[in-house]
Write a protein that holds these residues in place. Structure first.
Motif, short mmCIF file in Angstrom:
data_model
loop_
_atom_site.label_atom_id
_atom_site.label_comp_id
_atom_site.label_asym_id
_atom_site.label_seq_id
_atom_site.Cartn_x
_atom_site.Cartn_y
_atom_site.Cartn_z
N THR A 155 24.80 46.11 28.25
CA THR A 155 25.41 47.16 27.44
C THR A 155 26.50 46.37 26.42
O THR A 155 26.53 45.24 26.37
CB THR A 155 26.38 47.91 28.36
N THR A 157 29.68 46.70 25.99
CA THR A 157 30.66 45.94 26.72
C THR A 157 30.35 44.54 27.34
O THR A 157 31.12 43.66 27.06
CB THR A 157 31.30 46.94 27.59
N GLU A 158 29.19 44.61 27.99
CA GLU A 158 28.71 43.39 28.74
C GLU A 158 28.42 42.35 27.63
O GLU A 158 28.84 41.03 28.04
CB GLU A 158 27.37 43.48 29.55
N TYR A 193 38.92 47.01 35.29
CA TYR A 193 37.97 46.91 34.51
C TYR A 193 37.13 45.70 34.51
O TYR A 193 36.09 45.61 34.35
CB TYR A 193 38.47 47.30 32.98
N PHE A 197 33.27 44.62 35.28
CA PHE A 197 32.18 44.15 34.34
C PHE A 197 31.75 42.66 34.51
O PHE A 197 30.48 42.31 34.38
CB PHE A 197 32.67 44.08 32.95
N THR A 200 28.92 43.01 36.96
CA THR A 200 27.77 43.32 36.82
C THR A 200 27.01 42.52 35.57
O THR A 200 25.74 42.23 35.68
CB THR A 200 27.88 44.79 35.87
#
Length: 226
Positions: A155, A157-158, A193, A197, A200
């Motif tokens: 993603t 953000t990732e 948050y 992350f 993940t």
């Protein structure tokens, strides 16, 4: 081949001698300062590749020296100090230290941290867009990640989080720094948050997310990418 120049700023003669012997034996060129002001002057005159800085100096604190150096010095600064409180470590890292190692220290670990810190700034100087770490390859232009030559879908953000880690390879990044860089100033206390992350991301890049080898937790402080 020119030797990498190291500046040691430490008021303890025994530590300076130990560091000098260790670094000379590993093919570094060494300069030494026993006060903060002398260290700043030597840094300006010799432009070393890396500075090893103690926080407990006799004239001005190492934190002050760090802030003064970071006004113009854009190479690696590794803190080597007996001060090992979370506040001291986080303050130094937030003020621009590349890494933080507590005394007493293991010379092999110090040398490894130094190599990682130097590589980080060499990558920045060379404007490299392809970053390789064992089985991982991150392309900063195409914003893609490969693991064992297979593209891994991330993603936004990732990807941003992994790119931040990769650009600071070997350095400890505090929770507050990461949150500010990825989610903005208003979210610097939202550590949940970050945990989500990181979890993940580990599932996608680590062979065993429960025993990570790339994203390492620094308890109470933040994370280190290697």
């Amino acid at each position: 081949m020119n030797k990498v120049e190291v500046l040691i700023i430490d008021d303890e003669p025994q530590i300076r001698k130990l560091l000098e012997i260790t670094l000379l034996n590993n093919d570094y060129k060494v300069f030494q300062a026993e006060t903060g002001k002398q260290g700043i002057l030597l840094a300006a005159n010799h432009a070393p590749e890396i500075i090893i800085l103690d926080l407990g100096l006799p004239d001005i604190s190492g934190h002050e020296v760090l802030l003064a150096l970071r006004q113009w010095f854009n190479k690696a600064i590794v803190i080597l100090s007996v001060q090992n409180t979370e506040k001291d470590i986080v303050t130094a890292l937030d003020n621009g230290a590349t890494d933080y190692l507590c005394k007493p220290f293991r010379t092999a670990e110090l040398l490894a941290r130094m190599r990682a810190a130097i590589r980080r700034y060499q990558n920045i100087d060379n404007k490299e867009h392809l970053l390789a770490f064992d089985d991982l390859e991150l392309n900063l232009i195409s914003r893609t990640l490969k693991k064992d030559d297979i593209i891994i879908k991330l993603t936004t953000t990732e990807y941003n989080l992994l790119a931040l880690f990769a650009k600071h390879e070997g350095s400890v990044l505090t929770h507050q720094f990461i949150l500010k860089e990825i989610w903005g100033v208003g979210n610097q206390t939202e550590t949940q948050y970050l945990r989500v992350f990181v979890g993940t991301l580990r599932k996608k890049i680590e062979n065993n997310p429960n025993q990570p080898v790339h994203i390492i937790t620094e308890n109470g402080i933040g994370y280190r990418f290697q």
